[in-house]
Design a protein around this motif. Structure first.
Motif, PDB file in Angstrom:
ATOM      1  N   GLY A  20      29.086  15.514   6.692  1.00  0.00           N
ATOM      2  CA  GLY A  20      29.037  16.917   6.360  1.00  0.00           C
ATOM      3  C   GLY A  20      30.224  17.306   5.448  1.00  0.00           C
ATOM      4  N   LEU A  22      32.839  18.725   6.455  1.00  0.00           N
ATOM      5  CA  LEU A  22      34.357  18.424   6.743  1.00  0.00           C
ATOM      6  C   LEU A  22      34.917  17.530   5.871  1.00  0.00           C
ATOM      7  N   PHE A 252      32.890  16.342  -7.947  1.00  0.00           N
ATOM      8  CA  PHE A 252      31.689  17.426  -7.982  1.00  0.00           C
ATOM      9  C   PHE A 252      31.996  18.114  -9.523  1.00  0.00           C
ATOM     10  N   ILE A 294      19.111  20.494   0.136  1.00  0.00           N
ATOM     11  CA  ILE A 294      19.821  19.146   0.374  1.00  0.00           C
ATOM     12  C   ILE A 294      20.507  19.551   1.584  1.00  0.00           C
ATOM     13  N   GLN A 300      20.644  25.115  12.349  1.00  0.00           N
ATOM     14  CA  GLN A 300      21.455  25.937  11.525  1.00  0.00           C
ATOM     15  C   GLN A 300      21.143  25.965  10.037  1.00  0.00           C
ATOM     16  N   LYS A 301      20.424  24.881   9.633  1.00  0.00           N
ATOM     17  CA  LYS A 301      20.166  24.921   8.068  1.00  0.00           C
ATOM     18  C   LYS A 301      18.851  25.722   7.796  1.00  0.00           C
ATOM     19  N   LEU A 323      15.921  16.814   0.242  1.00  0.00           N
ATOM     20  CA  LEU A 323      16.709  15.636   0.625  1.00  0.00           C
ATOM     21  C   LEU A 323      17.669  15.756   1.935  1.00  0.00           C
ATOM     22  N   THR A 349      16.970  10.584   3.830  1.00  0.00           N
ATOM     23  CA  THR A 349      17.929   9.742   3.776  1.00  0.00           C
ATOM     24  C   THR A 349      19.115  10.633   3.818  1.00  0.00           C
ATOM     25  N   ASN A 351      22.139  10.308   1.202  1.00  0.00           N
ATOM     26  CA  ASN A 351      22.550   9.256   0.092  1.00  0.00           C
ATOM     27  C   ASN A 351      23.596  10.160  -0.946  1.00  0.00           C
ATOM     28  N   GLU A 352      24.634   9.859  -0.978  1.00  0.00           N
ATOM     29  CA  GLU A 352      25.546  10.841  -1.854  1.00  0.00           C
ATOM     30  C   GLU A 352      24.974  10.769  -3.286  1.00  0.00           C
ATOM     31  N   SER A 355      22.032  12.684  -4.078  1.00  0.00           N
ATOM     32  CA  SER A 355      22.364  14.119  -3.765  1.00  0.00           C
ATOM     33  C   SER A 355      22.744  14.691  -5.203  1.00  0.00           C
ATOM     34  N   MET A 367      18.750  27.639   0.576  1.00  0.00           N
ATOM     35  CA  MET A 367      19.777  27.533   1.276  1.00  0.00           C
ATOM     36  C   MET A 367      19.385  28.744   2.394  1.00  0.00           C
ATOM     37  N   GLU A 372      26.244  29.836   8.340  1.00  0.00           N
ATOM     38  CA  GLU A 372      26.506  29.014   7.628  1.00  0.00           C
ATOM     39  C   GLU A 372      28.328  29.386   7.150  1.00  0.00           C
ATOM     40  N   LEU A 376      28.902  24.246   1.339  1.00  0.00           N
ATOM     41  CA  LEU A 376      29.508  23.723  -0.063  1.00  0.00           C
ATOM     42  C   LEU A 376      28.462  23.432  -1.120  1.00  0.00           C
ATOM     43  N   ASN A 377      27.136  23.282  -0.453  1.00  0.00           N
ATOM     44  CA  ASN A 377      25.857  23.119  -1.377  1.00  0.00           C
ATOM     45  C   ASN A 377      25.715  24.130  -2.526  1.00  0.00           C
TER      46      ASN A 377
HETATM   47  P1  ADP Z   1      27.589  20.928   6.891  1.00  0.00           P
HETATM   48  O1  ADP Z   1      28.937  20.491   6.926  1.00  0.00           O
HETATM   49  O2  ADP Z   1      27.152  22.030   7.692  1.00  0.00           O
HETATM   50  O3  ADP Z   1      26.567  19.865   6.794  1.00  0.00           O
HETATM   51  P2  ADP Z   1      28.169  21.940   3.921  1.00  0.00           P
HETATM   52  O4  ADP Z   1      27.279  22.663   2.849  1.00  0.00           O
HETATM   53  O5  ADP Z   1      29.475  22.132   4.222  1.00  0.00           O
HETATM   54  O6  ADP Z   1      27.321  21.427   5.130  1.00  0.00           O
HETATM   55  O7  ADP Z   1      28.153  20.339   3.130  1.00  0.00           O
HETATM   56  C1  ADP Z   1      27.348  19.454   3.226  1.00  0.00           C
HETATM   57  C2  ADP Z   1      27.704  18.120   2.311  1.00  0.00           C
HETATM   58  O8  ADP Z   1      26.961  17.267   2.792  1.00  0.00           O
HETATM   59  C3  ADP Z   1      27.573  18.427   0.723  1.00  0.00           C
HETATM   60  O9  ADP Z   1      28.546  17.759  -0.100  1.00  0.00           O
HETATM   61  C4  ADP Z   1      26.033  18.085   0.577  1.00  0.00           C
HETATM   62  O10 ADP Z   1      25.769  17.650  -0.709  1.00  0.00           O
HETATM   63  C5  ADP Z   1      26.198  16.761   1.434  1.00  0.00           C
HETATM   64  N1  ADP Z   1      24.802  16.422   2.095  1.00  0.00           N
HETATM   65  C6  ADP Z   1      24.208  17.174   2.972  1.00  0.00           C
HETATM   66  N2  ADP Z   1      22.859  16.290   3.232  1.00  0.00           N
HETATM   67  C7  ADP Z   1      23.006  15.252   2.645  1.00  0.00           C
HETATM   68  C8  ADP Z   1      22.101  13.968   2.325  1.00  0.00           C
HETATM   69  N3  ADP Z   1      21.107  13.926   3.021  1.00  0.00           N
HETATM   70  N4  ADP Z   1      22.496  13.271   1.386  1.00  0.00           N
HETATM   71  C9  ADP Z   1      23.700  13.316   0.684  1.00  0.00           C
HETATM   72  N5  ADP Z   1      24.547  14.401   0.829  1.00  0.00           N
HETATM   73  C10 ADP Z   1      24.172  15.207   1.707  1.00  0.00           C
END
Ligand code: ADP
Length: 477
Positions: A20, A22, A252, A294, A300-301, A323, A349, A351-352, A355, A367, A372, A376-377
């Motif tokens: 996530g 962090l 990003f 995403i 929480q979400k 996602l 899944t 998957n960076e 995303s 969102m 929260e 970052l999203n």
């Molecule tokens: P948290 O730390 O509570 O999960 P944040 O919004 O601080 O939420 O950060 C989430 C990060 O993780 C972002 O970079 C988001 O794009 C990424 N992310 C969350 N879920 C996925 C997923 N299923 N696949 C790829 N990236 C993800």
């Protein structure tokens, strides 16, 4: 003059290990600070980390005694993007499939695993002198306490809370793994309703505490958001402040992103990405607005709210993509809804790259988080030219301004906000989005404006630097 030395401790750092936000922060913030500071990052070596790919090499080892048990601990290191990363390896910590556990449960030996990590950090602080040790979340929260027992360590401590909902709570049975005197099992330190609470150690013993947005720093002092620690935090609130996260623009940025179909700096170029993703996902319908969610599938979400909303939203002329991975009850619910609606696509899944492709394609990001800390999203979505629809809470309130107050001269970024996490309010915000999408000129000017906003770490890194200076008693501007 030599630079001030900082040891930055985190349990996950992108690209080595990420579940996530962090990981994104622990990747970007040290890099943003590295011009001014001599900063090293320490994290656990998980078995999922590819040591060959990143040239992670053994460096030294030591034997750690916790209670009646001994653990072999190894330090490994590599240099990546100009930053030195130190990895802590030890059997219980390293040899697990996931970082912390399954989506529903943490590993039963997490107290031991992260106690080893914290003791290893203390060992590093003994071997090399660091002016500041910057710890993050419960997984490194014992460090500020452990160093109280080590008079030769003079490092000042900053503790950052990224999410108060995760506190590292364990049974008293595990106390023997902490390597600590019984006197610390008290209300002022680790004890929490008869159990051990790692996060409390960071709050009680760090010289300063930050959290990841100014609004969340206020919210956690209330019963609604304090997760049972509001009283304890209030007691330590003089050393607490909030600093909003930034974005690592090397990772990003739609203008340079190598993970997307076509890099872009405007909405016309962005269209190529939407076309490509609609084809990839089989959704089709280019002219319809594309809504995306995403994130982790956790309470929480606001997943329950999301599920109810997408069922209604699916009746409108639009597409929806979700996602996420996480709790099965949520993934089952989303799968079922997606099966009933052709215009909902569920990617179950983590998957960076995917995303990034979705950020580069969608028109709106949903969102509805119940809380929260920063998020970052929404920042990513605004810099990638989509409009976030967010619950006005935590860092979402700090980073998304109401589109109804839009001023093109402002440095703020805009989206659609709704108060109180109810389905009616969320649906009303979504319907405002649908109307805005029809008013193409208004929608485009909002999105174009957001794409020009500075989401970089620059401002926030300066705020962290100010705190480091305060800790060291240095003058700051
Ligand atoms: P948290 O730390 O509570 O999960 P944040 O919004 O601080 O939420 O950060 C989430 C990060 O993780 C972002 O970079 C988001 O794009 C990424 N992310 C969350 N879920 C996925 C997923 N299923 N696949 C790829 N990236 C993800």
């Amino acid at each position: 003059m030599s630079k001030t030395s900082i040891l930055f401790c985190a349990s996950e750092v992108y690209p080595f290990a990420k579940t996530g936000g962090l990981a994104d922060v622990a990747h970007a913030l040290p890099r943003a600070l590295s011009k001014e500071y001599d900063i090293q990052v320490v994290l656990p070596l998980y078995s999922s980390i590819n040591t060959q790919k990143y040239s992670i090499k053994e460096r030294s080892s030591f034997c750690l005694t916790l209670g009646s048990m001994e653990y072999a601990v190894e330090f490994l290191a590599t240099e990546f993007e100009g930053i030195e990363y130190i990895f802590v390896a030890s059997d219980p910590l390293t040899h697990k499939e996931c970082l912390y556990g399954t989506p529903t449960e943490g590993y039963s030996d997490n107290a031991l695993r992260f106690s080893i990590f914290n003791h290893a950090v203390v060992e590093l602080l003994k071997r090399d002198s660091y002016s500041i040790v910057h710890c993050n979340d419960w997984q490194s929260a014992l460090v500020p306490l452990l160093i109280k027992e080590e008079p030769e360590i003079k490092s000042k401590t900053l503790f950052t809370i990224h999410n108060l909902a995760y506190q590292g709570i364990f049974s008293y049975e595990d106390y023997k793994f902490l390597g600590l005197d019984e006197k610390y099992f008290s209300m002022e330190a680790l004890e929490f309703y008869g159990q051990i609470n790692f996060l409390k150690a960071g709050i009680a013993f760090a010289d300063k505490i930050t959290t990841v947005s100014p609004n969340y720093a206020k919210e956690i002092l209330t019963a609604e958001f304090g997760c049972g620690l509001e009283g304890f935090l209030k007691h330590h609130s003089q050393k607490l402040s909030g600093i909003l996260n930034g974005l690592d623009l090397e990772h990003f940025s739609p203008a340079t992103d190598t993970l997307i179909k076509k890099t872009y700096t405007n909405l016309t170029e962005k269209k190529e990405n939407k076309k490509a993703y609609l084809q990839e996902s089989g959704l089709g319908g280019f002219n319809k607005p594309l809504f995306a969610f995403i994130g982790r599938l956790t309470e929480q979400k606001g997943i329950e709210l999301l599920c109810s909303a997408i069922e209604k939203l699916a009746d409108f002329s639009c597409n929806i993509v979700i996602l996420g991975d996480g709790a099965q009850k949520y993934s089952d619910a989303i799968k079922e809804i997606a099966q009933q609606h052709k215009n909902i696509h569920f990617e179950y899944t983590y998957n960076e790259a995917l995303s990034h492709r979705i950020y580069a394609s969608c028109d709106f990001l949903l969102m509805p988080s119940l809380f929260e800390p920063c998020g970052l999203n929404q920042l990513i979505s605004m810099s990638y030219g989509s409009l976030p629809i967010v619950h006005k809470v935590g860092g979402l309130k700090d980073s998304v301004s109401d589109y109804k107050q839009f001023k093109s001269s402002s440095k703020n970024s805009y989206g659609i906000l709704f108060k109180d996490a109810s389905l009616d309010n969320f649906m009303q915000a979504i319907e405002e989005g649908l109307i805005l999408y029809e008013k193409k000129r208004v929608y485009n000017s909002l999105v174009k404006h957001n794409m020009q906003v500075d989401f970089s770490w620059k401002k926030s890194a300066q705020k962290y630097a100010k705190i480091y200076k305060e800790l060291l008693g240095e003058p700051h501007a």
